[in-house]
Write a protein that holds these residues in place. Structure first.
Motif, PDB file in Angstrom:
ATOM      1  N   GLY A  27       0.794  -1.219   0.000  1.00  0.00           N
ATOM      2  CA  GLY A  27       0.000   0.000   0.000  1.00  0.00           C
ATOM      3  C   GLY A  27       0.828   1.271   0.000  1.00  0.00           C
ATOM      4  O   GLY A  27       0.372   2.313   0.498  1.00  0.00           O
ATOM      5  N   MET A  28       2.013   1.196  -0.567  1.00  0.00           N
ATOM      6  CA  MET A  28       2.905   2.359  -0.597  1.00  0.00           C
ATOM      7  C   MET A  28       2.938   2.977  -1.988  1.00  0.00           C
ATOM      8  O   MET A  28       2.911   2.264  -2.982  1.00  0.00           O
ATOM      9  CB  MET A  28       4.329   1.946  -0.209  1.00  0.00           C
ATOM     10  N   SER A  29       3.033   4.293  -2.024  1.00  0.00           N
ATOM     11  CA  SER A  29       3.245   4.986  -3.288  1.00  0.00           C
ATOM     12  C   SER A  29       4.755   5.027  -3.556  1.00  0.00           C
ATOM     13  O   SER A  29       5.565   4.742  -2.662  1.00  0.00           O
ATOM     14  CB  SER A  29       2.700   6.413  -3.210  1.00  0.00           C
ATOM     15  N   GLN A  30       5.109   5.411  -4.761  1.00  0.00           N
ATOM     16  CA  GLN A  30       6.533   5.586  -5.057  1.00  0.00           C
ATOM     17  C   GLN A  30       7.132   6.650  -4.153  1.00  0.00           C
ATOM     18  O   GLN A  30       8.261   6.502  -3.678  1.00  0.00           O
ATOM     19  CB  GLN A  30       6.744   5.974  -6.527  1.00  0.00           C
ATOM     20  N   LEU A  31       6.368   7.705  -3.889  1.00  0.00           N
ATOM     21  CA  LEU A  31       6.846   8.776  -3.022  1.00  0.00           C
ATOM     22  C   LEU A  31       7.047   8.287  -1.592  1.00  0.00           C
ATOM     23  O   LEU A  31       8.045   8.633  -0.946  1.00  0.00           O
ATOM     24  CB  LEU A  31       5.883   9.965  -3.054  1.00  0.00           C
ATOM     25  N   ASP A  32       6.121   7.459  -1.100  1.00  0.00           N
ATOM     26  CA  ASP A  32       6.266   6.882   0.243  1.00  0.00           C
ATOM     27  C   ASP A  32       7.571   6.094   0.342  1.00  0.00           C
ATOM     28  O   ASP A  32       8.349   6.272   1.282  1.00  0.00           O
ATOM     29  CB  ASP A  32       5.117   5.930   0.572  1.00  0.00           C
ATOM     30  N   LEU A  33       7.783   5.213  -0.636  1.00  0.00           N
ATOM     31  CA  LEU A  33       8.977   4.368  -0.616  1.00  0.00           C
ATOM     32  C   LEU A  33      10.234   5.208  -0.755  1.00  0.00           C
ATOM     33  O   LEU A  33      11.218   4.994  -0.038  1.00  0.00           O
ATOM     34  CB  LEU A  33       8.896   3.316  -1.729  1.00  0.00           C
ATOM     35  N   TYR A  36      11.023   7.007   2.544  1.00  0.00           N
ATOM     36  CA  TYR A  36      11.530   6.083   3.556  1.00  0.00           C
ATOM     37  C   TYR A  36      12.984   5.711   3.278  1.00  0.00           C
ATOM     38  O   TYR A  36      13.784   5.549   4.189  1.00  0.00           O
ATOM     39  CB  TYR A  36      10.664   4.830   3.621  1.00  0.00           C
ATOM     40  N   CYS A  37      13.324   5.575   1.991  1.00  0.00           N
ATOM     41  CA  CYS A  37      14.666   5.134   1.587  1.00  0.00           C
ATOM     42  C   CYS A  37      15.637   6.291   1.381  1.00  0.00           C
ATOM     43  O   CYS A  37      16.800   6.059   1.051  1.00  0.00           O
ATOM     44  CB  CYS A  37      14.576   4.336   0.294  1.00  0.00           C
ATOM     45  N   ASN A  38      15.145   7.523   1.559  1.00  0.00           N
ATOM     46  CA  ASN A  38      15.965   8.703   1.319  1.00  0.00           C
ATOM     47  C   ASN A  38      16.464   8.751  -0.135  1.00  0.00           C
ATOM     48  O   ASN A  38      17.629   9.010  -0.401  1.00  0.00           O
ATOM     49  CB  ASN A  38      17.137   8.785   2.310  1.00  0.00           C
ATOM     50  N   LEU A  39      15.531   8.442  -1.051  1.00  0.00           N
ATOM     51  CA  LEU A  39      15.805   8.475  -2.485  1.00  0.00           C
ATOM     52  C   LEU A  39      14.825   9.430  -3.146  1.00  0.00           C
ATOM     53  O   LEU A  39      13.819   9.807  -2.548  1.00  0.00           O
ATOM     54  CB  LEU A  39      15.623   7.079  -3.105  1.00  0.00           C
ATOM     55  N   GLU A  40      15.106   9.793  -4.369  1.00  0.00           N
ATOM     56  CA  GLU A  40      14.175  10.597  -5.156  1.00  0.00           C
ATOM     57  C   GLU A  40      13.076   9.681  -5.705  1.00  0.00           C
ATOM     58  O   GLU A  40      13.335   8.509  -6.010  1.00  0.00           O
ATOM     59  CB  GLU A  40      14.899  11.272  -6.325  1.00  0.00           C
ATOM     60  N   LYS A  41      11.881  10.217  -5.862  1.00  0.00           N
ATOM     61  CA  LYS A  41      10.786   9.446  -6.450  1.00  0.00           C
ATOM     62  C   LYS A  41      11.164   8.971  -7.849  1.00  0.00           C
ATOM     63  O   LYS A  41      10.826   7.856  -8.244  1.00  0.00           O
ATOM     64  CB  LYS A  41       9.513  10.286  -6.499  1.00  0.00           C
ATOM     65  N   ALA A  65      12.795  -1.241   3.812  1.00  0.00           N
ATOM     66  CA  ALA A  65      11.649  -0.320   3.791  1.00  0.00           C
ATOM     67  C   ALA A  65      10.342  -1.067   3.555  1.00  0.00           C
ATOM     68  O   ALA A  65       9.310  -0.715   4.124  1.00  0.00           O
ATOM     69  CB  ALA A  65      11.851   0.738   2.711  1.00  0.00           C
ATOM     70  N   LEU A  66      10.396  -2.084   2.727  1.00  0.00           N
ATOM     71  CA  LEU A  66       9.200  -2.856   2.394  1.00  0.00           C
ATOM     72  C   LEU A  66       8.946  -4.001   3.382  1.00  0.00           C
ATOM     73  O   LEU A  66       7.950  -4.711   3.266  1.00  0.00           O
ATOM     74  CB  LEU A  66       9.324  -3.418   0.971  1.00  0.00           C
TER      75      LEU A  66
END
Length: 76
Positions: A27-33, A36-41, A65-66
């Motif tokens: 249930g995560m969006s790309q932005l959520d992930l 959490y990972c300190n990465l760009e969408k 993260a997942l």
């Protein structure tokens, strides 16, 4: 007979699809992930679309993260 480069691209695509599948299941969006990972969408998007060769470090961060085992990202 496929070349090593073709095989790598195919694995990148499979890895990306598996990542996307797991992310959706959680249930995560790309932005959520990405957050959490300190990465760009856009980084998540490139990985999911098989357009980048992800490092082992990033794979470990993504699996953490997942909340899945690293091997689950390769279950394709």
């Amino acid at each position: 007979m496929s070349t090593a480069s073709e095989n790598i691209v195919e694995y990148q695509k499979k890895f990306g699809l598996q990542l996307k599948k797991i992310r959706h299941t959680k249930g995560m969006s790309q932005l959520d992930l990405a957050s959490y990972c300190n990465l760009e969408k856009t980084s998540i998007s490139r990985i999911e679309n098989g357009r980048t060769n992800t490092t082992l470090k990033t794979m470990v961060i993504l699996s953490t993260a997942l909340e899945v085992e690293l091997k689950d990202l390769f279950d394709f």
